[in-house]
Design an enzyme around this catalytic site. Structure first.
Site, short mmCIF file in Angstrom:
data_model
loop_
_atom_site.label_atom_id
_atom_site.label_comp_id
_atom_site.label_asym_id
_atom_site.label_seq_id
_atom_site.Cartn_x
_atom_site.Cartn_y
_atom_site.Cartn_z
N ASP B 463 1.12 -1.28 -0.07
CA ASP B 463 -0.23 -0.18 -0.01
C ASP B 463 0.85 1.33 -0.08
O ASP B 463 2.23 1.13 0.23
CB ASP B 463 -0.70 0.01 1.34
CG ASP B 463 -1.65 1.06 1.41
OD1 ASP B 463 -2.10 1.62 0.41
OD2 ASP B 463 -1.81 1.59 2.62
N THR B 465 -0.11 4.94 1.04
CA THR B 465 -0.58 5.91 2.20
C THR B 465 -0.33 5.00 3.50
O THR B 465 -0.85 4.06 3.71
CB THR B 465 -1.72 6.36 2.19
OG1 THR B 465 -1.90 6.67 0.92
CG2 THR B 465 -2.00 7.53 3.25
N LYS B 637 -15.36 20.85 0.28
CA LYS B 637 -13.75 20.44 0.25
C LYS B 637 -14.05 18.85 -0.21
O LYS B 637 -14.80 17.92 0.30
CB LYS B 637 -12.97 20.65 1.15
CG LYS B 637 -12.76 19.72 2.09
CD LYS B 637 -11.64 20.15 3.19
CE LYS B 637 -11.00 18.83 4.09
NZ LYS B 637 -12.10 18.38 5.05
N THR B 752 -2.13 1.64 -4.78
CA THR B 752 -2.46 2.89 -4.34
C THR B 752 -3.75 3.40 -4.73
O THR B 752 -4.20 3.41 -5.89
CB THR B 752 -1.38 4.10 -4.17
OG1 THR B 752 -1.98 5.31 -3.39
CG2 THR B 752 -0.88 4.32 -5.49
N ASP B 754 -4.15 6.52 -4.78
CA ASP B 754 -4.03 7.96 -5.13
C ASP B 754 -3.92 8.09 -6.67
O ASP B 754 -3.88 7.21 -7.22
CB ASP B 754 -2.38 8.30 -4.46
CG ASP B 754 -2.55 8.83 -3.35
OD1 ASP B 754 -3.73 9.35 -2.64
OD2 ASP B 754 -1.53 8.80 -2.60
N ARG B 856 -5.19 4.42 -8.17
CA ARG B 856 -6.60 4.52 -8.11
C ARG B 856 -7.29 3.09 -8.05
O ARG B 856 -8.36 2.57 -8.67
CB ARG B 856 -7.26 5.28 -9.33
CG ARG B 856 -6.81 6.80 -9.49
CD ARG B 856 -7.96 7.48 -9.41
NE ARG B 856 -7.73 9.01 -9.49
CZ ARG B 856 -7.79 9.76 -8.58
NH1 ARG B 856 -7.86 9.58 -7.53
NH2 ARG B 856 -7.54 11.13 -8.91
N ASP B 886 -6.52 -2.35 3.27
CA ASP B 886 -5.71 -3.43 2.88
C ASP B 886 -6.06 -4.67 3.26
O ASP B 886 -5.16 -5.73 3.12
CB ASP B 886 -4.23 -2.92 3.40
CG ASP B 886 -3.80 -1.45 2.91
OD1 ASP B 886 -3.98 -1.08 1.64
OD2 ASP B 886 -3.24 -0.70 3.68
#
EC number: 7.6.2.1
Lengths: 351, 1181
Positions: B463, B465, B637, B752, B754, B856, B886
């Site tokens: 992973d 993060t 946000k 990830t 991200d 992603r 995870d």
């Protein structure tokens, strides 16, 4: 905390509680970090060659000494089971031996080849007799032999445990029942050679295993007589032939000590042996031998150990020499990183 | 069903969807539902209630909490009426029992559990067979001894563990809690608490059971709890008491009502119940319950009703062990066990066949044969005794030979392996190099049976993060209204003093210092009047308010200085709140309906009118604020992808464009970005939203969907304010760790959630990607394009990798181009690849790439990727992660490693091993994994050899005993052989032996390849060992046999010789293979030999044994000693010679490294060090 990543460090207020929290850091000890002092031997050529040479150097003298000792032992072996049957019944050994009326006495003459120093051990050797057969080896009761209190024996002794009217047999079991009962009488030049039958059994057996107050009872009273009978007035601890017989042989061919002759025999002496050929080995095709043997520090006559030591010693010397040769011809420096697989064959490790 | 102003509080923890979780705890304070925005500062007199919106967690199944609980699935709890509560249903009391056994049940239960193992059943069957009189090979005692020994050892171990559990249970059960009895709170022992009772908890006390909150010291009914014991999260969580019960004081008035709640379950983030109180029916959610094991914090007291007690509490239901896995080596070993079983059957068959032939040939003699005597002649009519006919005799012979040769299948190996693994785990846990100072966590070994798998890992799935990075977010820069404030114009003030606020002589200061941009700081401070400054104001107001952060004041040693600690579930939110504080927007108070923000020393109060929580579908959150100037603003946000779809693109086009540009540049720096937008609401819009919001949050069915709809309506037509960029710092040592893993030929895949740009930049900074690497990027939107790009990529990768091989063959050509390939693939493409025929293609491609980066990806896709690799290769996979997302991947991989980090404990709970930092993976795999693999591999082979030597010696003897399974070796000795004589050294060596030092292993990660190549255990080694075994058994048996041929030797004497020869032989064999001799190794090996002598002597000193005094007799003759000497030497020479030739002329890497370790220093630094250097970095050549 503060040393990691600098920018995120706090104003200092959180230092105290962090310290107060019990650290779970493992305590350092050489044991727990697997760093105990250790010796790490490596097989270097020098080490290996030295080891092989020293094995050779030690083994060859031992081999020679054992071989020499074995060669010095004088041994007379006489197989008599076939020859002690009258010629007319030689086909029917079993019938002869089971015939109670037949004359079993047999006279043999042995010639001494080399001088035999006393003590000369007299053995009988039986072959094809499985004293280590499971049925046989278990067919005894050590408790009964030890103390009169344990007269009524365990079932291990079956079928030689009780007489047909329920009396316990002492000593019980197949081993005792099948006790060897040939006897030998020796004479040289018409002079009787005394055979000392005292002390032929292990002292430990006589004193601790076979009770001095246990007497034979109802022994060999059944329909089938297996072998020797015992004098029921002598305690088991003194029945040395029995004690010898009760120590089960390891192999189907075995010797057992009969007695000791305590005079020297000269070369070319003719020993006359009068054998009472009672024991039935004919039923299972076993043979009987009479053995007279001196001893050396290595025991009886057996070349095997000497030969084995010489072979291994020689082999080790040979290995040592070949390693020396190879070492001289094609040495490899120890710990040379160019032998590492990823240096030898970089193609295999692309990443 | 109830038209009154609904008083709902719903809060849930989306448990496993995203690594960035957030808690929803929205409060707004309205005096009346129909009142207009009547914002009164300091209003405390009016009736308060809260509205809250649920997060999007219903996708995880929490939506069920809205459904009616059917009667058969429900428990009924009458408040303050434990007698009535418990009369019909037997609810568990609160006394807990983690101990498994009591004094009386210990024996049967423990035995029952032990016999679940196949090995023990084999033991038992053999022992039972031996009890049949026909098969009694060994005496009763001797035959039960091994089994009894093993059972005893395990039972003692279990009993000790259970004793400790009993002790902690007793302490736990006797703790005191205040329970309402007859109108007053009295101390009661925990174990006596019953479901239905009302319990009062004070601050910092631990909760004795799961209870529904009734009231707290806070007038609005908030209670803060710390759940560190439950899920490991150290931040505070808010829980609420229901409006209706808040005002009740159970001491004085009787509370009438009942709670209908779900059956006990393990979900600590879910709870559903209905409470009926004073005729009103309320629904309860996970935010209304506080769980056993939590601690009450920052709340003076809380009163609740026990709903689950004792073993039915969620904490107890969750305390389960790790999943059991089976190591690869053990699976592999089973093949050899089957071969050994075939050997065993073959040996037994040979014996049986020979026995059959012998019996047949002598069938006429058996009756009178002195050593057989089939007939019992003491009877009138002689009959057979102990003879059951030819066929049966053969059959019995077969079974007896199984009994005699039983240890051919090394059952003791399984027990030894368990002990060895415990020892190895001890050393892994105690390794100071794997202790994480920051989180104060040691390495944890949760699974005990896969230690050796760590030495054969080929794929690492990581992973990002929290695993590669610290998950400690830090605000780096912002883009506000199209202007980038990233400090590029000037240096950031890194050594800046923290922004402080002075209130009543006290200095308040945020706990974390954030580096600020001076220009932005200036703007934030004074620029409120300018247009630009106004945007900055809105931006930071959004950061400070649009979150679920709760500020806490922490004392410092200096009494005049207080620290403000922002507690929240999402590290991103914390970082943003600290950033806002650094720019002067310090959130100093959050209560149920308002927040107070200190704006450069000026306190401003905002009413929180509504809050739409973050969910993984919307990927944004919003807050509706009532500002002091009576305007109502909505601040939103969220992630850029979803934010730009709700932003009104017609407004400020240029701002949107520049913001997008900034976002792109931020993410390519590896920063995590969030977009902030806002909108002012006019009266009608607010009214409309408010009614919808109240309706939705009071709805009983489908509340979450309704709330989401409301949120989607209000979060539209936004004005973009700007974007924030947060840095997630790489963990210490990650680049080096990845470099080491790569050199060890371990493929590292990063999975990830991200963005691609973020992932790639992290890839670079962690040295996962290098500039020399060719990147293949696959972003496809359909299956067809996916197939095409995969095909193209394969062709390209083939070209690149084969090209490099060619260049390598041309040794010395300086133009050799090594072109490693890195594959980058995104989640959308993976959707088309996974579970389709394209999987094969992807695997083919991935196996050519040295690095794979998946961005992603959803949690389930992570598991899918692991499964994809696992299915197609026999190589071992390892997954490492820290978050709930995870878990699936960790469970799917062969070895799962959890990082005990910021994100709670789910990953750790699901893992086999847990540690504090990613970089510990290097010592774990390269050092401990390597050692464990080498040790275990050797131990298995050695155990096969050790037992087979002994069995073969027994077998050879059987050939000389008429095939009747007599053993010359004493039955006790043959049983003690694998228990005492030879077991301890193998266990000690299995735990302690080290082929190479830690330093060498870390210096040359390539040495890990030994595990990949299965060097320590393979079938070639197995067969070599077996040949060696055969030779050694022949020597050990036949040397004494021939040396004592035609002699008076008796069976027990030669048996003792064989016993001693075998024991010395196998122990010396082990000694020859030991690499590292510590005093423990010496003690174990020589001690075993000495112990054997003592045992043999003792056994022979018993007059009742047939072999009485044998050892003393035979030991007095020189032949005995000559035999021992030559057996040992002759048997070990081949092993020694082969070992030496192999080590000297065909050295493996380990051997060379070992020599270098020993002799490297002797040769001085010169030669060796210079030669060694290139090895360290072969890739840089």
């Amino acid at each position: 905390m503060a040393d990691r990543g600098g920018t995120s460090s706090g104003g200092g207020g959180n230092g105290a509680p962090e310290l107060a929290k019990k650290s779970r850091k493992p305590k350092y000890s050489r044991f727990s970090q697997q760093e105990l002092p250790a010796c790490k031997p490596i097989l270097t050529p020098g080490w290996v060659i030295t080891a092989f040479i020293s094995i050779g150097v030690i083994f060859i003298p031992i081999g020679l000494a054992s071989l020499f000792a074995s060669q010095r032992v004088v041994e007379i072996v006489d197989r008599y089971d076939r020859d002690c049957i009258p010629r007319n019944v030689s086909d029917d050994g079993v019938g002869f031996i089971e015939d109670a009326k037949a004359n079993k006495t047999c006279v043999r003459t042995l010639t001494v080849q080399k001088q035999m120093k006393s003590p000369i051990y007299v053995y009988y050797q039986i072959s094809n007799f499985y004293q280590n057969h499971r049925r046989y080896v278990k067919s005894r009761d050590d408790k009964q032999l030890w103390s009169p209190k344990n007269e009524r024996s365990s079932s291990d002794c079956k079928p030689e445990d009780f007489t047909s009217n329920g009396q316990p047999i002492i000593p019980c079991g197949l081993i005792a029942w099948s006790m060897f009962n040939d006897t030998y009488k020796f004479s040289v030049k018409d002079k009787v050679l005394e055979v000392n039958k005292k002390g032929i059994a292990w002292k430990s057996d006589r004193e601790h295993k076979f009770g001095s107050d246990v007497y034979p009872k109802n022994f060999q009273s059944g329909a089938l007589i297996g072998g020797a009978k015992l004098n029921s007035s002598i305690p088991l601890s003194q029945q040395e032939d029995l004690i010898v017989w009760m120590r089960p042989a390891a192999l189907p061919t075995f010797r057992k000590l009969y007695g000791k002759i305590e005079v020297d025999l000269e070369p070319n002496d003719n020993i006359t042996v009068i054998i009472e050929n009672n024991y039935n080995t004919y039923s299972f095709g076993g043979n009987k031998k009479l053995v007279l043997s001196t001893t050396s520090w290595m025991g009886g006559k057996n070349d095997f150990l000497g030969v084995a030591y010489l072979t291994i010693g020689g082999l080790c010397l040979f290995l040592a020499i070949s390693f020396i040769l190879v070492y001289v011809l094609k040495p490899r420096p120890l710990g040379d990183p160019s032998y590492l697989s990823w240096n030898r064959n970089a193609a295999g490790h692309l990443n | 069903m109830d038209s009154n102003p609904p008083n709902e509080t719903e809060s849930s923890y989306p448990s496993c969807s995203s690594s960035r979780r957030s808690i929803s705890s929205a409060q707004s304070k309205l005096s009346r539902p129909n009142s207009l925005r009547e914002v009164t500062l300091g209003d405390s007199g009016s009736k308060k209630f809260r509205n809250g919106s649920r997060g999007g967690a219903d996708s995880q199944g929490f939506s069920v909490s809205q459904k009616e609980i059917s009667d058969e699935d429900a428990r009924l709890i009458y408040i303050n009426d434990p007698a009535r509560t418990n009369e019909k249903f037997e609810y568990a009391g609160n006394s807990i029992r983690t101990a498994k056994y009591s004094v009386f049940t210990f024996l049967p239960r423990n035995l029952f559990e032990q016999f679940h193992r196949v090995a023990y059943i084999y033991f038992l069957v053999i022992a039972i067979l031996n009890q049949l009189p026909q098969l009694a090979v060994f005496g009763r005692g001797a035959s039960i001894l091994p089994l009894a020994f093993v059972l005893l050892v395990t039972a003692v171990k279990d009993a000790y563990e259970d004793y400790r559990r009993h002790r902690s249970d007793r302490i736990e059960n006797n703790r005191l809690a205040l329970v309402l009895v007859n109108g007053e709170f009295r101390d009661k022992k925990w174990k006596d608490i019953e479901v239905g009772e009302i319990i009062k908890i004070h601050a910092n006390e631990t909760l004795p059971c799961d209870m529904v909150l009734l009231s707290t010291s806070d007038p609005t009914g908030i209670a803060y709890v710390q759940t560190i014991n439950l899920d490991g999260e150290s931040n505070l969580k808010t829980r609420y008491a229901k409006q209706e019960t808040l005002s009740k004081t159970p001491e004085k008035e009787k509370v009438n009502g009942f709670i209908k709640c779900e059956k006990p379950n393990r979900n600590i983030y879910g709870f559903q119940a209905n409470m009926e109180i004073d005729g009103k029916r309320l629904s309860l959610g996970p935010s209304n319950i506080i769980l056993r094991g939590c601690e009450l914090k920052n709340t003076a007291w809380a009163i609740g009703v026990a709903v689950h007690a004792g073993r039915e509490t969620k904490a107890m239901l969750n305390s389960s062990g790790a999943p059991s896995k089976r190591s690869r080596l053990e699976t592999r070993m089973n093949v050899e066990i089957i071969i050994l079983s075939i050997f065993l059957i073959a040996l037994c068959s040979i014996v049986s066949v020979f026995a059959a032939i012998w019996l047949r040939r002598h069938r006429d003699d058996l009756d009178t044969l002195p050593f057989y005597r089939r007939k019992d002649f003491s009877e009138a009519k002689p009959k057979n005794y102990k003879y059951y006919g030819w066929g049966w005799e053969i059959f019995f012979t077969f079974l007896m030979s199984v009994i005699v040769f039983q240890i051919m299948i090394p059952i003791s190996l399984y027990i030894s392996m368990e002990l060895v693994r415990v020892g190895q785990a001890y050393f892994m846990i105690r390794d100071g190099g794997m202790y994480d100072e920051a989180s104060n966590s040691r390495f944890q070994c949760r699974a005990l049976n896969i230690n050796e798998d760590l030495g054969q890992i080929k794929y690492v799935f990581s992973d990002k993060t929290g695993t590669l990075t610290e998950n400690k977010m830090e605000f780096r820069c912002a883009s506000i209204w199209g202007v980038d404030y990233s400090g590029s114009k000037g240096d950031l003030q890194s050594e800046q003093v923290a922004h402080e606020v002075e209130v009543d002589g006290m200095i308040f200061r945020p706990k974390m210092i954030v580096r600020t941009d001076p220009e932005l700081l200036q703007l934030a401070k004074v620029g409120r009047e300018s247009q630009r400054g106004k945007h900055v104001y809105d931006f930071f107001l959004a950061l400070a308010s649009c979150n679920t952060i709760v500020p806490f004041v922490v004392d410092t040693p200096d009494p005049s200085v207080k620290l403000i600690d922002y507690q929240g579930e999402s590290p991103d939110e914390q970082a943003l709140a600290y950033a806002a504080a650094a720019y002067g927007f310090m959130l100093i108070e959050r209560t149920s309906g308002h927040i107070i923000i200190d704006f450069w020393g000026e306190k401003q109060r905002f009413n929180v009118l509504g809050l739409h929580e973050f969910d993984s579908d919307r990927k944004r959150m919003s807050v509706i604020l009532g500002c002091p100037d009576k305007s109502v603003k909505v601040f939103v946000k969220g992630a850029d992808t979803t934010m730009f779809s709700v932003i009104d693109r017609t407004l400020n086009k240029s701002v949107i464009q520049t913001t997008e540009g900034h976002l792109h540049s931020y993410s390519s720096l590896g920063l995590r970005t969030l977009v902030v937008g806002m909108r002012e609401l006019n009266n009608s819009e607010f009214e409309q939203w408010h009614f919808a919001f109240v309706d939705a949050s009071t709805a009983l069915m489908g509340r979450a969907a309704l709330l989401r709809k409301v949120a989607n309506n209000i979060e539209s037509n936004l004005r973009v304010l700007g974007a924030s960029a947060i840095e997630d710092k790489l963990q210490q040592g990650v680049p080096d760790a990845i470099e080491s893993l790569r050199m060890a030929d371990i493929k590292v895949w990063v999975l990830t959630g991200d963005k691609q740009e973020t992932a790639i930049s992290i890839g670079y900074s962690s040295k996962l990607l290098t500039s020399k690497m060719t990147q293949i990027v696959i972003n496809s939107n359909s299956k067809e394009s996916c197939r095409k790009s995969l095909d193209d990529a394969i062709v390209m990768a083939k070209k690149l990798t084969s090209g490099s091989i060619v260049s390598h063959n041309m040794e010395g050509s300086s133009g050799a181009v090594i072109t490693p390939v890195g594959l980058i693939i995104d989640g959308t493409s993976l959707v088309y690849v996974l579970d389709s025929e394209l999987e094969e293609q992807l695997f083919k491609l991935a196996s050519m790439c040295s690095v794979v980066l998946c961005c992603r990806v959803a949690p389930l896709q992570k598991a899918g990727i692991v499964a994809l690799v696992k299915k197609r290769t026999s190589d071992m996979t390892l997954a490492i992660g820290d978050g709930a997302n995870d878990v699936s991947m960790i469970q799917c991989a062969d070895v799962g490693v959890g990082i005990s980090g910021q994100e709670g404990r789910q990953a750790v709970m699901a893992s086999d091993f847990a540690m504090g930092q990613f970089r510990f993976l290097v010592p774990l795999l390269l050092v401990h994994g390597h050692w464990n693999y080498q040790r275990m591999g050797y131990m298995i082979l050695y155990n096969f050899y050790r037992n087979a030597v002994f069995v073969l010696i027994l077998f050879w003897y059987v050939l000389f005993t008429c095939f009747t399974l007599t053993t010359a070796i004493n039955e006790w000795s043959s049983m003690l052989y694998s228990i005492i004589y030879t077991s301890v050294p193998t266990i000690v060596v299995g735990i302690l032996d080290k082929d190479l030092s830690k330093r060498t292993l870390l210096k040359h990660p390539q040495l890990y390849g030994a595990g990949h190549r299965q060097e320590a255990y393979n079938s070639k080694l197995f067969w070599l060992t077996m040949v060696d075994t055969l030779w050694q058994s022949v020597v050990a048996f036949f040397v004494p046999l021939l040396a004592y041929w035609n002699s008076t030797i008796d069976a027990p004497s030669i048996g003792d010789l064989w016993t001693l020869a075998a024991v010395i032989l196998v122990n010396l064999h082990l000694a020859m293979d030991v690499v590292r001799w510590t005093w423990i190794t010496h003690a174990a090996i020589w001690g075993s030999i000495v112990a054997t002598w003592i045992c043999v002597v003792c056994i022979d000193a018993i007059p009742m044994m047939p072999g009485y005094w044998a050892i003393f007799h035979i030991g007095g003759t020189p032949v005995f000693w000559w035999c021992l000497l030559i057996i040992v030497i002759a048997a070990l020479v081949p092993h020694f010679v082969v070992k030496f030739i192999y080590q000297y002329y065909f050295p493996c890497d380990i051997q060379i490294a070992r020599e270098a370790e020993k002799f490297g220093n002797l040769r001085g630094h010169g030669a060796i060090e210079i030669e060694m250097n290139p090895i360290l970095e072969p890739h840089q050549r």
